[in-house]
Design an enzyme around this catalytic site. Sequence first.
Site, PDB file in Angstrom:
ATOM      1  N   GLU A 238      64.316 -14.977 -74.781  1.00 43.83           N
ATOM      2  CA  GLU A 238      65.450 -14.942 -73.857  1.00 43.83           C
ATOM      3  C   GLU A 238      66.694 -14.434 -74.562  1.00 43.83           C
ATOM      4  OE1 GLU A 238      64.675 -18.490 -70.571  1.00 43.83           O
ATOM      5  OE2 GLU A 238      66.402 -18.619 -71.908  1.00 43.83           O
ATOM      6  N   HIS A 267      60.512 -18.564 -78.202  1.00 42.95           N
ATOM      7  CA  HIS A 267      59.674 -19.765 -78.094  1.00 42.95           C
ATOM      8  C   HIS A 267      58.212 -19.326 -78.130  1.00 42.95           C
ATOM      9  CE1 HIS A 267      58.139 -23.278 -75.360  1.00 42.95           C
ATOM     10  NE2 HIS A 267      57.802 -23.456 -76.619  1.00 42.95           N
ATOM     11  N   THR A 412      63.776 -24.276 -68.868  1.00 43.28           N
ATOM     12  CA  THR A 412      62.727 -23.595 -68.126  1.00 43.28           C
ATOM     13  C   THR A 412      63.233 -22.204 -67.771  1.00 43.28           C
ATOM     14  OG1 THR A 412      63.586 -24.478 -66.062  1.00 43.28           O
ATOM     15  CG2 THR A 412      61.912 -25.757 -67.178  1.00 43.28           C
ATOM     16  N   HIS A 436      62.026 -31.937 -76.679  1.00 46.78           N
ATOM     17  CA  HIS A 436      61.761 -30.549 -77.066  1.00 46.78           C
ATOM     18  C   HIS A 436      62.054 -29.559 -75.946  1.00 46.78           C
ATOM     19  CE1 HIS A 436      58.181 -30.554 -74.584  1.00 46.78           C
ATOM     20  NE2 HIS A 436      57.711 -29.441 -75.099  1.00 46.78           N
ATOM     21  N   GLY A 437      62.227 -30.049 -74.726  1.00 44.93           N
ATOM     22  CA  GLY A 437      62.489 -29.149 -73.609  1.00 44.93           C
ATOM     23  C   GLY A 437      62.653 -29.941 -72.334  1.00 44.93           C
TER      24      GLY A 437
END
Length: 513
Positions: A238, A267, A412, A436-437
């Site tokens: 990204e 990622h 996301t 972690h997310g």
Amino acid sequence: MSQQDVKLERRSYAEEMKYITQLSPYHYTVAEGFVPGMTVPGVFYVNERLKHLLFTELQTFCQRGDHGGFLPAVKQIANVAALPGIVQGSIALPDVHSGYGFAIGNVAAFDTALPESIVSPGGVGFDINCGVRLIRTNLTEGDVAGVREQLAQALFDHIPVGVGSQGIIPTTTKDLEEALGQGMDWSLREGYAWAEDKEHCEEQGRMLGADPSKVSSRAKKRGLPQLGTLGAGNHYAEIQVVDHVFDRVAARKMGIDRVGQVCIMIHSGSRGLGHQVATDALVSMERAMARDGIQPNDRQLACARINSQEGQDYLTAMACAANYAWVNRSAMTYLCRQAFAKQFDASPDDLDMHVVYDVSHNIAKVEEHEVDGRTRSLLVHRKGATRAFPPHHPLIPVDYQLTGQPVLIGGTMGTCSYVLTGTEKGMRETFGSTCHGAGRACSRNHSRTKLDYTQVLEALKTKGIAIRVASPKLVMEEAPESYKDVSDVVDTCHAAGISKKTVKLRPIAVVKG
């Protein structure tokens, strides 16, 4: 589907909830006795909205009488608390959701001094050292506003993405063997990394216990063509901009303290090689459990004594897969730098394309932690959890000694991401770990059947986000609707004091498999 050795007692939802106690607005414990054999409590951190997802899952399980797949996350947390040699607690972070054996978002530490202590591939996961790397630039949002689509296309053209993608960096069998053993030292030697990249990487990009001879030929065969590839699923590259700075001192240390500053987040993990390492270990550990009389509550918690041959073989192979993942992210960093250099007709160094940090999500490592008033050597499993060491910890870079380890929390697709820092409270309560997310809110299958990928892509375009995907239909699995709100997750960690918000980033271009 999970095949259990120990049949869980059938109880009503009300009876199950008697074992769960709220200690603070964000901190819950699961008492021993919730499942057979627990020697430590379960622990989880959630706010009111995230709590609802966990408890609804448990309630559905109680009403239905079976699980039809993975057990509810709360049950998985408790089953881990019954594994031999575990200390302090089976800990889950706010992005927790059910997974293979261990819940994703589960942290568990095992005392290496105890002969019964185990290592479990389910506590690491199939994508070994799946992790996130953040690269800063000196560009601003204004600099890229007119070339957003071109930049997205440049990244898509440079970085191989998608299922079955093959790397474009020439790699021989000998190269692979050396990369497995040397990690980022190999990348540095071959010219795919800068010296300072290594300094800003967890474990400095190399686990020293790696032994390539313990990695099966099938794993190597799967890994050889995939080095330097993004893959599919929740992996992405990204282009992001700094949206908000919460801690200016820490952000300044990272060199990402200006609102509107452009960064790149990558990622990815160990691809097919890591998956095969985990698969191979699960087979050998089934035999080890039969030999040593280990009977976990769930057969997905296949494990072996840390000091057994099977345990040591897995740890050395896992270290190789971790090294592969760091080399993989380094290769993609190299390709990303090339893409930006061509687009802006400037060198990556002139664009200040330095690695801020690189963190691991799925890994097991020997670390020293204080438990019951004394320092112990522990094998800490972090599955879907991120190391978050506090200021002055000897294992974090000199640059971050006064602020704490940077922690990269990817959002996301199309939602914001965060940079956090580690805290002393987190060191005491979670073995220096945080989320972690976002964590999934529904299954991939549910997302595929309930969402329309054209609507997902259109929604991203409406937000002004350039997107390139190798397989548009896979986008449904990664749509924001499939995940928890990453801000809820991060805010919970911040409010609980186990990590600290530093920077918020928002995407302007997304590349996915």
